[in-house]
Enzyme design. Structure first.
Site, PDB file in Angstrom:
ATOM      1  N   GLU A 164      17.359 -26.584 -38.362  1.00 17.97           N
ATOM      2  CA  GLU A 164      17.118 -26.022 -39.685  1.00 17.97           C
ATOM      3  C   GLU A 164      16.726 -24.579 -39.669  1.00 17.97           C
ATOM      4  O   GLU A 164      15.826 -24.232 -39.014  1.00 17.97           O
ATOM      5  CB  GLU A 164      16.019 -27.080 -40.213  1.00 17.97           C
ATOM      6  CG  GLU A 164      15.839 -27.053 -41.615  1.00 17.97           C
ATOM      7  CD  GLU A 164      15.005 -28.240 -42.072  1.00 17.97           C
ATOM      8  OE1 GLU A 164      14.519 -28.284 -43.300  1.00 17.97           O
ATOM      9  OE2 GLU A 164      14.352 -28.922 -41.121  1.00 17.97           O
ATOM     10  N   LYS A 169      20.096 -28.990 -48.388  1.00 16.79           N
ATOM     11  CA  LYS A 169      18.928 -30.343 -47.994  1.00 16.79           C
ATOM     12  C   LYS A 169      18.843 -30.853 -49.453  1.00 16.79           C
ATOM     13  O   LYS A 169      18.186 -30.358 -50.368  1.00 16.79           O
ATOM     14  CB  LYS A 169      17.865 -29.541 -47.738  1.00 16.79           C
ATOM     15  CG  LYS A 169      16.926 -30.714 -47.030  1.00 16.79           C
ATOM     16  CD  LYS A 169      15.746 -30.186 -46.558  1.00 16.79           C
ATOM     17  CE  LYS A 169      14.765 -31.178 -45.592  1.00 16.79           C
ATOM     18  NZ  LYS A 169      13.707 -30.421 -44.817  1.00 16.79           N
ATOM     19  N   CYS A 216      17.771 -32.454 -41.971  1.00 16.97           N
ATOM     20  CA  CYS A 216      16.346 -32.986 -41.685  1.00 16.97           C
ATOM     21  C   CYS A 216      16.030 -34.166 -42.310  1.00 16.97           C
ATOM     22  O   CYS A 216      16.446 -35.416 -41.849  1.00 16.97           O
ATOM     23  CB  CYS A 216      15.034 -31.643 -41.828  1.00 16.97           C
ATOM     24  SG  CYS A 216      13.657 -32.301 -40.622  1.00 16.97           S
ATOM     25  N   ARG A 267       7.069 -39.339 -32.379  1.00 11.19           N
ATOM     26  CA  ARG A 267       8.200 -38.859 -33.478  1.00 11.19           C
ATOM     27  C   ARG A 267       9.501 -38.640 -32.810  1.00 11.19           C
ATOM     28  O   ARG A 267      10.562 -38.956 -33.331  1.00 11.19           O
ATOM     29  CB  ARG A 267       7.942 -37.567 -34.165  1.00 11.19           C
ATOM     30  CG  ARG A 267       8.987 -37.403 -34.921  1.00 11.19           C
ATOM     31  CD  ARG A 267       8.333 -35.981 -36.033  1.00 11.19           C
ATOM     32  NE  ARG A 267       7.333 -36.376 -36.986  1.00 11.19           N
ATOM     33  CZ  ARG A 267       6.598 -35.631 -37.519  1.00 11.19           C
ATOM     34  NH1 ARG A 267       7.117 -34.356 -37.603  1.00 11.19           N
ATOM     35  NH2 ARG A 267       5.681 -36.016 -38.354  1.00 11.19           N
ATOM     36  N   SER A 287      39.576 -74.926  -6.310  1.00  8.36           N
ATOM     37  CA  SER A 287      40.265 -74.556  -5.620  1.00  8.36           C
ATOM     38  C   SER A 287      39.691 -73.727  -4.388  1.00  8.36           C
ATOM     39  O   SER A 287      40.190 -73.418  -3.111  1.00  8.36           O
ATOM     40  CB  SER A 287      41.405 -73.567  -5.907  1.00  8.36           C
ATOM     41  OG  SER A 287      40.665 -72.194  -6.615  1.00  8.36           O
ATOM     42  N   GLY A 288      38.410 -73.452  -4.596  1.00 11.77           N
ATOM     43  CA  GLY A 288      37.771 -72.452  -3.797  1.00 11.77           C
ATOM     44  C   GLY A 288      37.869 -70.903  -4.071  1.00 11.77           C
ATOM     45  O   GLY A 288      37.367 -70.019  -3.443  1.00 11.77           O
ATOM     46  N   LEU A 311      37.934 -67.718  -7.246  1.00  7.66           N
ATOM     47  CA  LEU A 311      36.877 -67.266  -8.316  1.00  7.66           C
ATOM     48  C   LEU A 311      36.701 -68.019  -9.402  1.00  7.66           C
ATOM     49  O   LEU A 311      35.555 -68.486  -9.885  1.00  7.66           O
ATOM     50  CB  LEU A 311      37.154 -65.800  -8.625  1.00  7.66           C
ATOM     51  CG  LEU A 311      37.277 -64.767  -7.656  1.00  7.66           C
ATOM     52  CD1 LEU A 311      37.751 -63.552  -8.307  1.00  7.66           C
ATOM     53  CD2 LEU A 311      35.528 -64.521  -7.220  1.00  7.66           C
ATOM     54  N   GLY A 334      36.803 -88.893 -19.010  1.00  3.14           N
ATOM     55  CA  GLY A 334      36.202 -87.425 -18.936  1.00  3.14           C
ATOM     56  C   GLY A 334      37.111 -86.356 -19.545  1.00  3.14           C
ATOM     57  O   GLY A 334      38.036 -87.067 -20.366  1.00  3.14           O
ATOM     58  N   SER A 364      49.771 -67.699 -15.656  1.00  9.08           N
ATOM     59  CA  SER A 364      49.533 -69.183 -15.750  1.00  9.08           C
ATOM     60  C   SER A 364      50.777 -70.090 -15.972  1.00  9.08           C
ATOM     61  O   SER A 364      51.777 -69.458 -16.628  1.00  9.08           O
ATOM     62  CB  SER A 364      48.403 -69.483 -16.908  1.00  9.08           C
ATOM     63  OG  SER A 364      48.840 -69.046 -18.042  1.00  9.08           O
ATOM     64  N   HIS A 400      41.109 -79.410 -21.767  1.00 11.67           N
ATOM     65  CA  HIS A 400      40.595 -79.966 -23.059  1.00 11.67           C
ATOM     66  C   HIS A 400      39.527 -78.766 -23.354  1.00 11.67           C
ATOM     67  O   HIS A 400      39.247 -78.851 -24.697  1.00 11.67           O
ATOM     68  CB  HIS A 400      39.651 -81.259 -22.606  1.00 11.67           C
ATOM     69  CG  HIS A 400      40.635 -82.519 -22.577  1.00 11.67           C
ATOM     70  ND1 HIS A 400      40.789 -83.377 -21.372  1.00 11.67           N
ATOM     71  CD2 HIS A 400      41.565 -83.025 -23.465  1.00 11.67           C
ATOM     72  CE1 HIS A 400      41.655 -84.169 -21.370  1.00 11.67           C
ATOM     73  NE2 HIS A 400      42.218 -84.231 -22.517  1.00 11.67           N
TER      74      HIS A 400
END
Length: 675
Positions: free
Chosen positions: A53, A122, A177, A210, A366-367, A369, A473, A489, A499
């Site tokens: 400023e 301003k 400002c 501030r 499956s083992g 991830l 289930g 997939s 489900h």
């Protein structure tokens, strides 16, 4: 055409927030300081440089600002800045007291390549605590017109937008400002009118606390306005008769701090960052309420147009590009994200179980991830519901390529968690189905085609659904967001269906960190944690094709690190592929540069060259846009987890199943070099 590696080609504008050593009441000296800093910004490729400023006079002059000698000197100094800007790239926004009608206005003057584009006065002058600016100057909130600068009449008013013809999306607005501190700042209305880069020229003496208040306001303004917000405060050289100054500069973009300088500097300083204009535009397109707000709160603005003429060469990229946009580098943020993501999944599953009468959970393990993570989500949900983990019915369903390590981990994890565990060997049934189909494998031929793979994948899911029917289930899905994006997939009676799917909103790269987080936070026993860490160290594979070499998913569909990178930027921002490639190159071309997420093994800290990035981006575009949508159009329910988005047809991603990927592939082949 500009260099592919030019940041300006890909929707960025480099900006700088500058603070100077002020020389009080010596505008010529201050003009020289502005031009020296501006030349440094020019050399760094910055297209915008913002100063504090009342840059040319000094902020802390009090009544001296009304002296004609000073104001005459300011006008001469401003013309020096204009003349010195002719060969400089950046738009310069400097502060100056200007005479207008009967009063003096505290202005942000916008200068570029030898021309004053306009002046923004301003709007709101403070009259509290240490300030009483109305004694010397007039508020400019009602000013609309022109002001004489040298031999030219230039537009003046808080209603000015400065738009670059040759940098799409670069629309600048300046406020001064105190304008930032009022309930409805001028910058908010300017953003609704189209401004993407908001700047604040500030005096703002420093008192304890501030600086954090300023950061809060700047961050909030950038977030609410979906904009960049640059702040430059006065520093060394301002009068310390009653006050002190810290020269704070900072650059925010949509709530994220891109750059800042140290406070209380000795000498001039500037913070520099590359603002992503495409990101801001994309956020505004997606947030319809932003434009709805415009209908009520955006007055008419005047637009001043100019040409920036940015460099068409590689100037680097002055911003961090995270290699894993779903996985933050900051350890504290990663900890928070993992906590929230895991508990979103757990609470989503809890609600579904409560809503449908508390069935058992049937899950194939499956083992690998995904099934490992879904199982520990299910176990935590049962614990929170006060139910025995034996109500989780875990099945391992070995096929023709099931490995000892993955099967062993499935068994060990199930036993360590205390779930009900059972093994069903699908091979006899698969052999019968292949024989009924007349498949060559039934005659002893090693034909491992998609039919061979999907017979196994389909049977696994079929067994799980029938077991759920038999034992009261629901089948818990395990497929993750990355697989949904790539169509990795088996549709229908396959791993695409369940489900309820707790993993559908979590990409592969994030699942790896979630498993590591669960292991390290000791939510379960030490034995469970040991198995989880071993799963993380196992090759990602569908285990459908027998052979001496492990069937690698990433060898076919690409490194999940790169594919998740592309997914995030397509899903979250809708970026064009060439920009994704540009960002990916900056993130991945050198393994030694930048930070890595905490806990990522050293052997996973790899690099990819532009040719590899381009190749796997083509694979992503073909699979994501070309032939995977029909699987996503029939997704089971599951919670959205990441702000990066989900692929539910009921939520973040709705698209036709018969769309072509041609325009995305064409853009890659046309715009992205292969080396």
């Amino acid at each position: 055409m500009s260099d592919f590696r030019s940041a300006y080609r890909h929707g960025f504008v480099r900006v700088a927030a500058c603070t100077l050593r002020t020389t009080l009441a010596d505008p010529a000296a201050n003009a020289r300081a502005v031009l020296e800093s501006a030349r440094e910004c020019h050399d760094e490729g910055a297209g915008l440089a913002v100063f504090p400023e009342l840059t040319l006079s000094g902020y802390s002059l009090e009544d001296v600002v009304m002296q004609d000698v000073l104001l005459d000197a300011v006008e001469r100094a401003l013309l020096d800045v204009v003349a010195g800007s002719v060969d400089l790239l950046p738009v310069l926004v400097v502060g100056a007291p200007l005479r207008f009608r009967h009063r003096i206005l505290n202005c942000a003057v916008v200068v570029h390549r030898g021309r004053v584009l306009g002046a923004a006065p301003k709007s709101y002058l403070p009259t509290y605590r240490e300030f009483y600016e109305k004694r010397q100057m007039a508020p400019g909130d009602d000013i609309r017109g022109t002001v004489r600068v040298g031999d030219s009449d230039v537009p003046i008013g808080p209603d000015l937008l400065f738009a670059a013809d040759d940098v799409p999306g670069f629309v600048l607005h300046a406020e001064v400002c105190e304008d930032m501190w009022v309930p409805v700042p001028p910058s908010a209305e300017a953003a609704l009118a189209g401004a993407t880069v908001l700047v604040n020229l500030s005096g703002s003496p420093i008192t304890v606390g501030r600086a954090e208040d300023r950061k809060l306001l700047a961050r909030s303004a950038s977030s609410r306005c979906l904009a960049a917000y640059l702040y430059a405060a006065a520093g060394e050289g301002e009068s310390t008769t009653d006050l002190a100054w810290d020269g704070q500069t900072m650059i925010y973009e949509n709530g994220v701090l891109l750059a800042e300088t140290e406070r209380f500097p000795r000498g001039a300083r500037h913070s520099v960052a590359d603002v992503d204009l495409d990101l801001l535009r994309a956020e505004r397109v997606r947030m319809g309420t932003f434009d709805d707000n415009r209908r009520h709160h955006a007055p008419d603005f005047r637009e001043v147009r100019f040409r920036l003429d940015p460099p068409a060469v590689d100037i680097g990229l002055r911003r961090e590009v995270e290699r894993f946009p779903f996985v933050p580098n900051d350890p504290a943020r990663l900890e928070q994200d993992c906590y929230e993501a895991y508990n979103i999944q757990v609470s989503g599953l809890e609600q579904r179980l409560r809503a449908i009468g508390g069935p058992k959970i049937v899950i194939g393990v499956s083992g690998g991830l995904d099934s490992t993570h879904a199982l520990i989500v299910a176990a935590r949900a049962m614990d929170r519901e006060g139910r025995p983990r034996s109500d989780i019915l875990a099945f391992t369903l070995p096929g023709f390529a099931t490995g000892d390590r993955t099967k062993g981990n499935a068994v060990r994890l199930s036993e360590a968690l205390g779930v009900t565990f059972e093994e069903i060997d699908i091979r006899p049934t698969a052999e019968l189905m292949l024989d009924n189909l007349g498949h060559p494998f039934s005659d002893g031929e090693p034909v491992y085609d998609v039919t061979f793979e999907n017979v196994q994948a389909g049977l696994r899911t079929d067994y799980l659904f029938r077991a759920a029917n038999q034992r009261g289930g629901i089948v818990l899905g395990t497929g993750d967001l990355s697989e949904l994006a790539l169509g990795w997939s088996t549709y229908g009676v396959g791993d695409q269906m369940s489900h309820y799917n707790v993993n559908g909103g979590v990409p592969k790269t994030q699942i790896q960190h979630l498993i590591r987080w669960v292991a390290n936070t000791e939510l379960f026993s030490a034995e469970v944690s040991a198995v989880l860490l071993d799963v993380l160290d196992t090759e990602i594979t569908p285990e459908l094709v027998p052979g001496d070499d492990v069937q690698s998913s990433e060898a076919t569909i690409g490194p999940y690190a790169l594919q998740d990178f592309s997914l995030f930027h397509v899903l979250r921002y809708g970026l064009r592929p060439s920009k994704i490639a540009f960002l990916a190159w900056h993130a991945w071309h050198d393994a030694e540069l930048g930070d890595w997420p905490t806990g990522l093994p050293q052997d996973k800290r790899v690099a990819y060259d532009l040719g590899e990035i381009r190749h796997w981006l083509e694979v992503f575009a073909q699979r994501f846009f070309g032939f995977s949508q029909f699987k996503r159009s029939a997704l089971p329910n599951g919670p959205k987890v990441s702000s990066g988005g989900s692929l539910s047809p009921r939520g973040d991603w709705r698209a036709p199943s018969d769309m072509s990927a041609r325009i995305w592939l064409d853009e890659i082949r046309r715009e992205v070099p292969d080396e």
